[in-house]
Design a protein around this motif. Sequence first.
Motif, PDB file in Angstrom:
ATOM      1  N   THR A 222      82.115  35.197  38.653  1.00 14.76           N
ATOM      2  CA  THR A 222      82.532  34.641  37.999  1.00 14.76           C
ATOM      3  C   THR A 222      83.391  34.846  37.057  1.00 14.76           C
TER       4      THR A 222
ATOM      5  N   GLU B 296      81.174  26.937  36.358  1.00 10.51           N
ATOM      6  CA  GLU B 296      79.970  26.011  36.567  1.00 10.51           C
ATOM      7  C   GLU B 296      79.761  25.756  38.539  1.00 10.51           C
ATOM      8  N   ASP B 297      81.056  25.753  38.516  1.00 12.17           N
ATOM      9  CA  ASP B 297      81.442  25.720  39.928  1.00 12.17           C
ATOM     10  C   ASP B 297      81.154  26.916  40.749  1.00 12.17           C
ATOM     11  N   SER B 298      81.502  27.874  39.776  1.00 11.91           N
ATOM     12  CA  SER B 298      81.246  29.123  40.061  1.00 11.91           C
ATOM     13  C   SER B 298      79.680  29.387  40.970  1.00 11.91           C
TER      14      SER B 298
ATOM     15  N   ARG C 168      77.080  27.494  40.277  1.00  8.32           N
ATOM     16  CA  ARG C 168      76.157  26.999  41.431  1.00  8.32           C
ATOM     17  C   ARG C 168      76.674  27.607  42.977  1.00  8.32           C
ATOM     18  N   SER C 169      77.901  27.332  43.489  1.00  4.87           N
ATOM     19  CA  SER C 169      77.615  27.589  44.653  1.00  4.87           C
ATOM     20  C   SER C 169      77.649  29.188  44.925  1.00  4.87           C
ATOM     21  N   GLN C 170      77.448  28.803  44.225  1.00  2.00           N
ATOM     22  CA  GLN C 170      76.101  31.489  44.977  1.00  2.00           C
ATOM     23  C   GLN C 170      74.773  31.073  44.890  1.00  2.00           C
ATOM     24  N   GLY C 171      74.202  29.861  44.478  1.00  7.58           N
ATOM     25  CA  GLY C 171      72.993  29.414  44.260  1.00  7.58           C
ATOM     26  C   GLY C 171      72.422  30.004  42.905  1.00  7.58           C
TER      27      GLY C 171
END
Length: 271
Positions: free
Chosen positions: A23, A45-47, A49-52
């Motif tokens: 991130t 935030e996108d990074s 959450r997209s990685q779980g």
Amino acid sequence: MVELKNEEQFALMREAGLIVQRTLDALRAEVKDGVTTARLDAIAEDSIRSQGAVPSFKGYGGGDGVPAFPGVICASVNHEIVHGIPGQTVLHDGDIISIDCGAIYQGWHGDSAITVACGEADPALTELMRVTEQSMWHGIAAIQDGKRLGEIGRAIQGYVRTQGPYGIVEGYGGHGIGSEMHMDPFVHNHRTMDRGPRMRVGMALAIEPMLAAGSKFTLEGNDGWTVLTRDGSPAAHFEHTVCLTEQGLWVTTAEDGGKAGLAPFGVTVHP
């Protein structure tokens, strides 16, 4: 009580750390003239959450009239030292920004910070960032089973004092980390009379020196979060999460586990 972790738990902290590291790499590439700190926050935030994983900072703290922290990252620009709230601040060439980021993966935390120049920074700011980052590695290299916690602050201060009259920010520092983001023990970035407890295998610490180009004295912003230099001088902040394992130090928020940063110190790094 200091939380001691096993290898399985360290491995989960490593996953959290790599999410934070990726991130921050993405954010570093987005620091450019005209970008807002809110935009950087959205990317983070996108990074995460997209990685779980789940952001550590968003919704953290609050109370006594101070709202919970609203951002995914702390975005501290120029004379802001730490805990800057991302928003409509626009970055311009010549600025520096300290970005602090945390993520929770399966209940375990990673926490790391970088300071990045927007465009071409003044050489004095480049040197401030270099000294701050290197002081962090000196502090990390002092982590050793059986040594006193105070050796970390001693190492950081000892290095900084060889580099120039920088202000070592007091009252804010490193901390234990693991199943929570902030845990005992508190880690000073300077020498203290108290040598502190002995470090032990199983501990995990976030090491995060903050240096000002001028005075060490600080002010708290009206938002209840942002910490600024009292004299308006620029500041830098670097941080890594470090696990003390049977096999050596494991910098879980560094892609190489800390090998490059610790190589000059001859420190054994977790394989």
